[in-house]
Design an enzyme around this catalytic site. Structure first.
Site, PDB file in Angstrom:
ATOM      1  N   GLY A 129      11.101 -19.461 -16.480  1.00  9.01           N
ATOM      2  CA  GLY A 129      10.845 -19.285 -17.903  1.00  9.01           C
ATOM      3  C   GLY A 129       9.521 -19.881 -18.329  1.00  9.01           C
ATOM      4  O   GLY A 129       8.544 -19.896 -17.575  1.00  9.01           O
ATOM      5  N   HIS A 130       9.494 -20.410 -19.546  1.00 14.51           N
ATOM      6  CA  HIS A 130       8.261 -20.855 -20.192  1.00 14.51           C
ATOM      7  C   HIS A 130       7.614 -22.023 -19.456  1.00 14.51           C
ATOM      8  O   HIS A 130       6.396 -22.069 -19.298  1.00 14.51           O
ATOM      9  CB  HIS A 130       8.587 -21.254 -21.633  1.00 14.51           C
ATOM     10  N   PHE A 131       8.423 -22.978 -19.006  1.00 14.30           N
ATOM     11  CA  PHE A 131       7.910 -24.151 -18.293  1.00 14.30           C
ATOM     12  C   PHE A 131       8.238 -24.008 -16.802  1.00 14.30           C
ATOM     13  O   PHE A 131       9.049 -24.752 -16.245  1.00 14.30           O
ATOM     14  CB  PHE A 131       8.495 -25.438 -18.878  1.00 14.30           C
TER      15      PHE A 131
END
Length: 292
Positions: free
Chosen positions: A268-270
């Site tokens: 995901g985002h991180f």
């Protein structure tokens, strides 16, 4: 016997009257790699990547003003815009004697990095982007609809969703959403970030940056021209399941950089939290070629 990881120094200096915290490791004479973090985190997101690269490179990871351990002046005393955050980052690099550098950009780090490149294109040796957008194709609805609605017409109705993005639930979501095995992501991440978001006055800072975000999109045509003119080496290591900056944002770099190297990861985002080893190997291989 395994070699000891390079020591990471945690330092604070003053730039234009503001205290700036940064992590640094590696030989000061080695090629520089600057790590620029996103929202709502800090250089804490690079705590493991810094030593993983520092055997070959001088690695510098600052906290933006208003984030992490850097100063958090009130919006009355500091203009919370991406231009202003870039000014401080540029000042830090000047103070540290960093003339040329590769950069890793994620989320908010991307528009700061693009501004650094536009101001001095010849100083940027290579770019690693991890869910750091430069094209409108990367924006995922409905997250960005709320940001742009608030920026266009700030008021109680449009502000409420943006305040929702500052809650513990939203911070945790940014870390675990799209991660196949959420047990790989330490809760320390969102607890750390949330404690900093919850400081008195920080919500106003974050709302100011939300309002300023469209200036980054306005800059995209200049960024694309920079890519076309420079053909800067670029590696995209992207959490493909990110519902903020989707995989189309990674693929879009090839519009202007046909040789861009793109890796979509099941994260995901991180993505560093679940794919540190994979991302580190991609970076080390990429930089060895790009900086040869």
């Amino acid at each position: 016997m395994a070699l000891a990881a390079p020591a990471v120094h945690h330092r604070t200096t003053t730039v234009d009257g503001l205290e700036v915290f940064y992590r640094e490791a590696g030989d000061p004479e080695a090629p520089a790699v600057v790590l620029l973090h996103g929202f709502p985190t800090s250089s804490h997101m690079f705590r493991n990547l810094v030593p993983a690269l520092a055997d070959r490179y001088r690695v510098i990871a600052p906290d933006h003003i208003g984030f992490g351990q850097s100063a958090m002046p009130s919006p009355e005393d500091f203009p919370y815009t991406f231009d202003a955050l870039t000014d401080v980052t540029a000042g830090l690099l000047r103070q540290l004697g960093v003339e040329r550098f590769a950069m890793y950009v994620q989320d908010y780090g991307a528009p700061i990095g693009w501004r650094l490149a536009l101001r001095a294109p010849d100083r940027v040796t290579a770019i690693i982007t991890q869910n750091g957008n430069a094209y409108e194709e990367g924006f995922v609805k409905p997250f960005w609809d709320g940001v742009f609605a608030y920026a266009e017409s700030p008021g109680p109705e449009t502000e409420a969703p943006m305040r929702g993005a500052l809650t513990p639930e939203a911070t945790r979501w940014q870390y675990v959403n799209g991660v196949a095995d959420p047990s790989l992501v330490s809760p320390d991440n969102w607890v750390h970030d949330q404690a900093l978001l919850d400081r008195p006055g920080n919500a106003g800072i974050q709302l100011g940056l939300f309002r300023d975000y469209p200036t980054n999109v306005d800059l995209y045509p200049q960024v694309h021209q920079y890519f076309r003119d420079s053909q800067v080496p670029l590696l995209a290591v992207w959490g493909a399941n990110d519902e903020i900056f989707g995989p189309a944002g990674a693929e879009a770099f090839r519009q202007d950089l046909p040789d861009a190297e793109i890796h979509l990861l099941d994260s995901g985002h991180f993505a560093l939290e679940s794919h540190l080893g994979v991302i580190t190997e991609h970076i080390r291989d990429f930089l060895a070629r790009a900086l040869a």
